[in-house]
Scaffold this active site. Structure first.
Site, PDB file in Angstrom:
ATOM      1  N   HIS B 260      -2.197  67.574  -4.176  1.00 38.81           N
ATOM      2  CA  HIS B 260      -3.476  66.931  -4.933  1.00 38.81           C
ATOM      3  C   HIS B 260      -4.050  66.901  -4.588  1.00 38.81           C
ATOM      4  O   HIS B 260      -4.352  66.570  -3.413  1.00 38.81           O
ATOM      5  CB  HIS B 260      -2.820  66.345  -6.268  1.00 38.81           C
ATOM      6  CG  HIS B 260      -2.035  66.667  -7.394  1.00 38.81           C
ATOM      7  ND1 HIS B 260      -1.446  65.393  -8.062  1.00 38.81           N
ATOM      8  CD2 HIS B 260      -2.509  66.740  -7.741  1.00 38.81           C
ATOM      9  CE1 HIS B 260      -0.928  65.913  -8.766  1.00 38.81           C
ATOM     10  NE2 HIS B 260      -1.516  67.217  -9.094  1.00 38.81           N
ATOM     11  N   ASP B 262      -6.600  64.658  -4.190  1.00 37.89           N
ATOM     12  CA  ASP B 262      -6.962  63.426  -3.991  1.00 37.89           C
ATOM     13  C   ASP B 262      -6.226  63.097  -2.804  1.00 37.89           C
ATOM     14  O   ASP B 262      -6.217  62.251  -2.288  1.00 37.89           O
ATOM     15  CB  ASP B 262      -7.195  62.654  -4.976  1.00 37.89           C
ATOM     16  CG  ASP B 262      -6.240  62.679  -5.812  1.00 37.89           C
ATOM     17  OD1 ASP B 262      -5.133  63.520  -6.362  1.00 37.89           O
ATOM     18  OD2 ASP B 262      -5.650  61.259  -5.996  1.00 37.89           O
TER      19      ASP B 262
END
Lengths: 278, 505
Positions: B260, B262
């Site tokens: 992901h 982040d």
């Protein structure tokens, strides 16, 4: 002198009023109503749950308003949601489903009821509940039958419900409910075509509770009718049975005695369905 | 007669106004004491580091409460001359603001505040003048007399000359100071190297994809003896690693929990900084679950121009081409319960284990064991049994945390204001993260010594929301719970039970 006495009485009444307003819900909880569930919780990620309620909204002909007991729908809804499940709400006739107004009285309602009253998404599901005829129950992992007095008029008489639960059970799904909701099992069959409930351990509302509350006008009574169908009926008791709590697991059927069992039944259903501890 | 009545009326007006000013200061003082970050926003004074909240409560709270105290005391008692205290404070506050307008070259956003302060000052001075005129000279306070004395005027004059001198030689002072600061910064690089032997876990990013002014994207560093690992590389986190003086050139490997944004957005920058600032002779090893080669090769490609530029500019001594970029290494975790040990020395063992972040598959977490100390880093996950199993008895559990109640409020606000994306995302993410109280129950079940919450969702802009975020967690888990903030360092000396918490940013 006289005015002083009146003033004291007014103040005393006010204090008593405040104490009752703040204290009574806590007393009810302390006695066992909607007692907080402190056992292990589960989640069933990516799973789907279906909550089924009555569509019947009157006690007798033209009697008091009734329907599903609020917390028997709201507590399961939020417990399933916190268990990361998708939740649909269905009723026998579909459309707006009736909620027993008494279940939302201030000293009876649960915090989940308050949450419902501020939750437009859930309210939308209640206003436009699915009709059981239109749903494939085998698409769900869990089928939950909510109770309330209304359920005593239609859940146990619906052949469609019986048929759909039969299909869901045959497909390996987990079936359960609380209170009068378990009457919905009466017309269902197991894999061999025998009545699903026969010889099963199940709990539901007791005859004692029905007598204590003085509402015996409904056509079906869970303890009486489930026993008649061959259920090995189990229950707990308290000085009033509405404060008692009992939960039974029999294979893929999980039952709870009344509204106090909602959270536990839901979590055990997710466990039986292969859920993870959370 | 008429004059006296007029004077009395004027005095009552001034009395009310001064009292009002005292109450305003009281409000501000209590505000800074109780909700420091909220009040700091109004003064454009949010602290650059989370620990700055300490000064907000202490210094700012004290300034306003002190002014309020003397303002109210002067107004409500007959010791009117006490008003001198808030007058002096206001005088300095205004002086500071004017200097800032002259020196800092920033927009004059605080002009409104300045005007109200000038008004407050005028009222208080008027009141004091009125008071000293009204009362005859014998009853006038000795304090006021001191103000008019020669010694005082001389000292005040000296101070003014010094300050003015300092500002006139501003540039010289700045240049001198820079020499100190610069050499200090360069030589401070050893702080990290001087950490004693042990297992050290530092939070370089504790945020999530939701924008958070206080938190960079997820990034944790683990120093175990001589080995240094970075776990995840969320947006902005490389900057934090640099501010924390982490020697990026010495990184053994970067470990990724999943892909992901982040958790991976800063990989390009991390590879570049580790190479060009850390003078690496070989590419940065980046270890992750299946798919890590696609991610790393993509970053290598995206940064290939920069690599050429740096080499062309700095040459082999700083940026040797053979050390540029990263090399991917895939971990395969087969056994759900045991996990896979992928790094082992005599003292250190690093284990990867599967977690449940579906539809992100595979997603993993990490466990480090070093000389009797241990830490588990959850990655992003629902509550899952493999993590519970791995976390059994560890010293430190870094667990991701989401607060569903706070998110629900955001969802409803999003729905109410027609921001459907906010409404939908805030509901969707519930299904693959762990709630705060669930993290606490996991810590309880696994007998963890210290629970650290990170990957904080939703962003909590002020410390006051921490208690709401933690919710009922303390009911379930009796050990210490730390609400993760960028810059915290946990140090665990070998073969002990101590966990030392330090500030490292």
């Amino acid at each position: 002198m006289k005015t002083k006495r009146i003033l004291i009485i007014v103040i005393a009444l006010f204090v008593i009023g405040v104490l009752i307003r703040l204290g009574l819900p806590a007393v009810m909880t302390g006695m066992g109503l909607h007692k907080e569930y402190e056992g292990q919780r589960y989640l069933l990620s990516q799973g789907k749950a279906l909550i089924i309620t009555t569509s019947h909204d009157r006690l007798g002909d033209g009697g008091d308003k009734t329907g599903v007991f609020g917390s028997e729908m709201t507590i399961p809804y939020y417990e399933f949601r916190e268990g990361r499940m998708h939740v649909d709400v269905a009723s026998i006739k579909g459309g707006e489903l009736p909620i027993d107004p008494k279940s939302f009285i201030w000293f009876i309602k649960s915090e989940h009821d308050d949450r419902f009253l501020a939750d437009p998404v859930f309210q939308g599901k209640v206003k436009n509940s699915l009709k059981i005829d239109d749903i494939d129950f085998t698409k769900y992992d869990i089928i939950f039958l909510a109770g309330g007095w209304g359920a005593a008029y239609d859940l146990g008489y619906s052949k469609v419900l019986g048929q759909k639960i039969t299909e869901a059970y045959a497909a390996g799904k987990v079936i359960g409910g609380v209170c009068h909701g378990l009457l919905g099992l009466l017309l269902a069959q197991d894999e061999n075509g025998h009545p699903l409930v026969k010889g099963r351990k199940i709990t539901a509302v007791t005859d004692k509770q029905i007598n204590e509350l003085g509402i015996s006008i409904t056509p079906q009574h869970p303890e009486r009718d489930l026993k008649a169908a061959g259920v090995e009926f189990e229950s707990a008791t308290a000085f009033r049975d509405m404060f008692a709590n009992h939960v039974v697991i029999d294979g893929r059927i999980v039952s709870g005695q009344n509204q106090n069992a909602g959270a536990e039944v839901v979590n055990l259903m997710m466990k039986v369905a292969g859920g993870t501890r959370r | 007669m008429k004059n006296k009545a007029g004077a009395n009326r004027l005095e009552s007006i001034l009395w009310v106004l001064s009292g009002g000013i005292g109450v305003i200061f009281l409000f501000l003082g209590l505000g800074f004491l109780i909700l420091p970050e909220v009040f700091a926003i109004a003064f454009f004074a949010e602290p650059a580091r989370a620990v700055g909240i300490n000064s907000l409560r202490g210094d700012f709270g004290a300034l306003f409460l002190g002014m309020s105290f003397f303002c109210l005391l002067g107004t409500l008692t007959s010791y009117r001359w006490l008003l001198l205290v808030p007058i002096v404070f206001l005088g300095f506050v205004i002086t500071g603001r004017l200097i800032s307008f002259a020196v800092d070259g920033l927009p004059m956003v605080m002009a409104g505040t300045l005007i109200s302060e000038l008004m407050f000052l005028t009222v208080l001075i008027l009141y004091l003048i009125f008071y000293s005129l009204k009362s005859d000279s014998q009853s006038s306070s000795p304090v006021l007399k001191v103000l008019y004395s020669r010694q005082f005027l001389v000292i005040a004059g000296i101070v003014i000359v010094l300050v003015a001198g300092a500002f006139m030689s501003h540039r010289q002072i700045a240049t001198r100071l820079w020499e100190k600061v610069a050499s200090g910064r360069i030589s401070r690089q050893n702080v990290f190297g001087e950490l004693p032997d042990g297992l050290h876990v530092g939070l370089a990013g504790t945020g999530s994809p939701m924008p958070d002014a206080k938190r960079k994207g997820v990034c944790t560093f683990v120093k175990a003896g001589k080995h240094l690992f970075i776990v995840d590389s969320g947006p902005g986190s490389t900057l934090n690693l640099e501010l924390m003086q982490i020697p990026l050139g010495d990184i053994d490997a970067v470990l990724l929990t999943h892909f992901h944004s982040d958790h991976i957005a800063a990989i390009g920058e991390l590879m570049l900084k580790a190479w060009a600032n850390g003078v690496r002779k070989n590419p940065l090893k980046i270890i992750g679950p299946e798919g890590v080669d696609t991610v790393v090769n993509g970053f290598n490609q995206a940064f290939s121009f920069d690599t050429k530029y740096r080499h062309a500019h700095h040459g082999d001594a700083v940026a040797p081409l053979e050390g540029a970029g990263g090399t991917p290494e895939t971990i395969k975790v087969f056994n759900e319960d045991k996990g896979t040990v992928f790094f082992q020395t005599n003292d250190l063992k690093v284990t990867a284990f599967l977690v449940d972040h579906r539809p992100v598959e595979p997603a993993i977490g990490f466990r480090f064991d070093y000389k009797g100390r241990s830490v588990v880093i959850s990655g992003d996950t629902l509550p899952c049994d493999s993590l519970r199993h791995q976390a059994e008895g560890v010293d430190l559990l870094l667990h991701e945390a989401l607060q569903p109640e706070m998110l629900r409020v955001m969802n409803q606000a999003g729905a109410a204001s027609g921001r459907e994306v906010v409404a939908n995302v805030s509901m969707d993410i519930l299904t693959y993260h762990t709630f705060t109280e669930e993290a606490a129950r996991i810590a309880r079940d696994a007998n963890v010594r210290h629970l650290v919450l990170f990957h904080i969702i939703p962003p909590t802009p002020a410390a006051v929301f921490q208690s709401a975020f933690v919710g009922n967690s303390k009911k379930y888990y009796k050990g210490p719970i730390t609400f993760g903030v960028d810059g915290l360092l946990f140090s665990m000396p070998p073969n002990s039970t101590k966990i030392l918490k330090k500030w490292f940013l």
